[in-house]
Design a protein around this motif. Structure first.
Motif, short mmCIF file in Angstrom:
data_model
loop_
_atom_site.label_atom_id
_atom_site.label_comp_id
_atom_site.label_asym_id
_atom_site.label_seq_id
_atom_site.Cartn_x
_atom_site.Cartn_y
_atom_site.Cartn_z
N TYR A 122 -15.26 5.29 49.87
CA TYR A 122 -16.71 5.18 50.04
C TYR A 122 -17.45 5.69 48.81
O TYR A 122 -18.37 5.03 48.30
N VAL A 123 -17.07 6.88 48.31
CA VAL A 123 -17.76 7.45 47.15
C VAL A 123 -17.53 6.60 45.91
O VAL A 123 -18.45 6.39 45.11
N SER A 124 -16.33 6.06 45.75
CA SER A 124 -16.05 5.18 44.61
C SER A 124 -16.97 3.97 44.63
O SER A 124 -17.57 3.60 43.61
N GLU A 125 -17.10 3.34 45.79
CA GLU A 125 -17.95 2.16 45.90
C GLU A 125 -19.42 2.51 45.64
O GLU A 125 -20.14 1.75 44.98
N ILE A 185 -22.31 16.00 49.94
CA ILE A 185 -22.29 16.91 51.08
C ILE A 185 -21.66 16.19 52.27
O ILE A 185 -22.06 15.08 52.61
N VAL A 186 -20.67 16.82 52.86
CA VAL A 186 -19.96 16.25 54.01
C VAL A 186 -20.43 16.97 55.26
O VAL A 186 -20.21 18.18 55.42
N TYR A 187 -21.10 16.24 56.17
CA TYR A 187 -21.61 16.84 57.39
C TYR A 187 -20.58 16.71 58.51
O TYR A 187 -19.77 15.77 58.52
N PRO A 188 -20.59 17.64 59.45
CA PRO A 188 -19.59 17.61 60.52
C PRO A 188 -19.77 16.43 61.45
O PRO A 188 -20.90 15.98 61.69
N ALA A 189 -18.66 15.91 61.95
CA ALA A 189 -18.70 14.80 62.90
C ALA A 189 -18.92 15.33 64.31
O ALA A 189 -18.57 16.47 64.63
N SER A 190 -19.53 14.51 65.14
CA SER A 190 -19.75 14.90 66.53
C SER A 190 -18.44 14.81 67.30
O SER A 190 -17.48 14.17 66.86
N LYS A 191 -18.41 15.44 68.43
CA LYS A 191 -17.21 15.40 69.26
C LYS A 191 -17.00 13.99 69.80
O LYS A 191 -17.95 13.27 70.09
N ILE A 239 -17.86 9.74 38.05
CA ILE A 239 -18.46 10.33 39.25
C ILE A 239 -19.33 11.52 38.90
O ILE A 239 -20.45 11.67 39.41
N ARG A 240 -18.83 12.37 38.00
CA ARG A 240 -19.60 13.55 37.59
C ARG A 240 -20.89 13.15 36.88
O ARG A 240 -21.90 13.85 36.98
N GLU A 241 -20.87 12.05 36.14
CA GLU A 241 -22.08 11.59 35.47
C GLU A 241 -23.10 11.11 36.47
O GLU A 241 -24.31 11.27 36.28
N ALA A 242 -22.64 10.52 37.56
CA ALA A 242 -23.55 9.93 38.55
C ALA A 242 -23.99 10.93 39.61
O ALA A 242 -25.11 10.84 40.13
N LEU A 243 -23.12 11.89 39.95
CA LEU A 243 -23.36 12.76 41.11
C LEU A 243 -23.34 14.23 40.75
O LEU A 243 -22.58 14.67 39.89
N HIS A 244 -24.19 15.00 41.45
CA HIS A 244 -24.05 16.45 41.43
C HIS A 244 -22.94 16.85 42.40
O HIS A 244 -22.06 17.63 42.06
N TYR A 277 -23.39 12.62 52.23
CA TYR A 277 -24.70 12.58 51.57
C TYR A 277 -24.52 12.82 50.07
O TYR A 277 -24.36 13.95 49.63
N PRO A 278 -24.55 11.74 49.26
CA PRO A 278 -24.42 11.91 47.82
C PRO A 278 -25.71 12.51 47.23
O PRO A 278 -26.82 12.07 47.56
N VAL A 279 -25.55 13.47 46.37
CA VAL A 279 -26.70 14.05 45.66
C VAL A 279 -26.64 13.52 44.22
O VAL A 279 -25.85 13.98 43.40
#
Length: 308
Positions: A163-166, A285-291, A277-282, A302-304
């Motif tokens: 996902y992050v690569s794309e 953030i990975v948020y917790p999944a629901s049960k 990736i480092r050039e594009a992103l700070h 959430y890409p910053v």
């Protein structure tokens, strides 16, 4: 030794023992403390123990907690583990390869835990890679509480990598498309010249004795501050312009092709991908999944993004 440190840290956390700064102990902070020569009454400067003119170790004016011999033994144990992989049973395994500083996984140290802590603040701990026996894919997981994290978040690594690569490749394509349409000139050169001219004139009047010290030192700092701000802005624009030029000339189609190829077939190594990736992103953030069913949900990533 790491297992012992974890045990000590958990006991101190449960007992409410804090560091000198009032923070909870972690395995990292415990290691730093144990390796500090102040523990045995010595001082260190630039990696060397401080000695006097007679080459004798300089003793501090505080009561040591352990002897020099005990501290040396502890330091030796930690140093002996540098440059080697350490197994789960804490045995020293094979040495690191020469390029070990290159990460083995795409997003190591880039992902951060987004779980909310009891105090309302995000955990924000960098996620590390874990692997389970018999499972082909890796996972990114938060550190345990003893290691400074919450230990309550994990995500399937290969899907996050994809996902992050794309997302990064799409960002590169967007940047290459819009780069040529970007601002070519800074546009504030005349403003900078005007402020510099005003300061020069003010200084000339002061040197000639036509204005008082009070008047000069009241106006000059503001002009100097404005000049510094405009020059910094000019430098940032010039740097961004070079980045935009590089993006405009980048063959993003070739980058995408090589991104998905094995390295032996001309694909990019992990280090090159991480550079993009480092050039594009700070961070991401990975948020917790629901049960419930553990299905991959990209909305919890959430890409910053970095701004030009």
């Amino acid at each position: 030794m790491r297992a012992a440190r974890c045990t000590i840290v958990r006991e101190w956390q449960e007992a409410g023992i804090k560091t000198s700064l009032g923070n909870e102990w972690t395995t990292r902070s415990l290691k730093v403390m144990l390796c500090n020569p102040r523990m045995c009454g010595l001082r260190e400067l630039d990696g060397e123990l401080v000695r006097d003119m007679d080459d004798e170790l300089v003793r501090g004016q505080w009561k040591p907690i352990i002897t020099v011999e005990e501290w040396t033994a502890i330091r030796t144990i930690f140093d002996s583990r540098k440059g080697y992989f350490i197994g789960r049973d804490m045995k020293i395994m094979k040495p690191h390869q020469p390029d070990y500083r290159d990460h083995s996984y795409l997003l190591s140290g880039i992902l951060r835990c987004g779980r909310t802590q009891p105090d309302g603040k995000p955990c924000n701990t960098p996620l590390r890679v874990t692997r389970k026996k018999g499972v082909k894919h890796h996972s990114y997981a938060c550190l345990s509480k003893a290691e400074g994290g919450c230990g309550r978040l994990s995500r399937r690594g290969d899907l996050v990598d994809e996902y992050v690569s794309e997302a990064v490749l799409a960002k590169l394509e967007e940047a290459a498309f819009t780069a040529s349409a970007g601002q070519v000139e800074w546009g504030k050169e005349d403003q900078l010249k005007d402020v510099v001219s005003r300061l020069d004139e003010l200084t000339a009047q002061w040197n000639a004795g036509n204005i008082t010290n009070n008047f000069f030192f009241k106006l000059a700092p503001g002009l100097e501050k404005e000049i510094a701000r405009l020059r910094a802005e000019s430098a940032n624009f010039a740097g961004s312009a070079k980045v935009r030029q590089a993006r405009a000339g980048a063959d993003v189609a070739d980058i995408r092709r090589r991104w998905n190829l094995p390295e032996k077939e001309g694909g990019f190594p992990i280090s090159r991908k991480r550079a993009y990736i480092r050039e594009a992103l700070h961070t991401v953030i990975v948020y917790p999944a629901s049960k419930g069913p553990k299905t991959f949900n990209p909305d919890l990533l959430y890409p910053v993004w970095r701004e030009d």
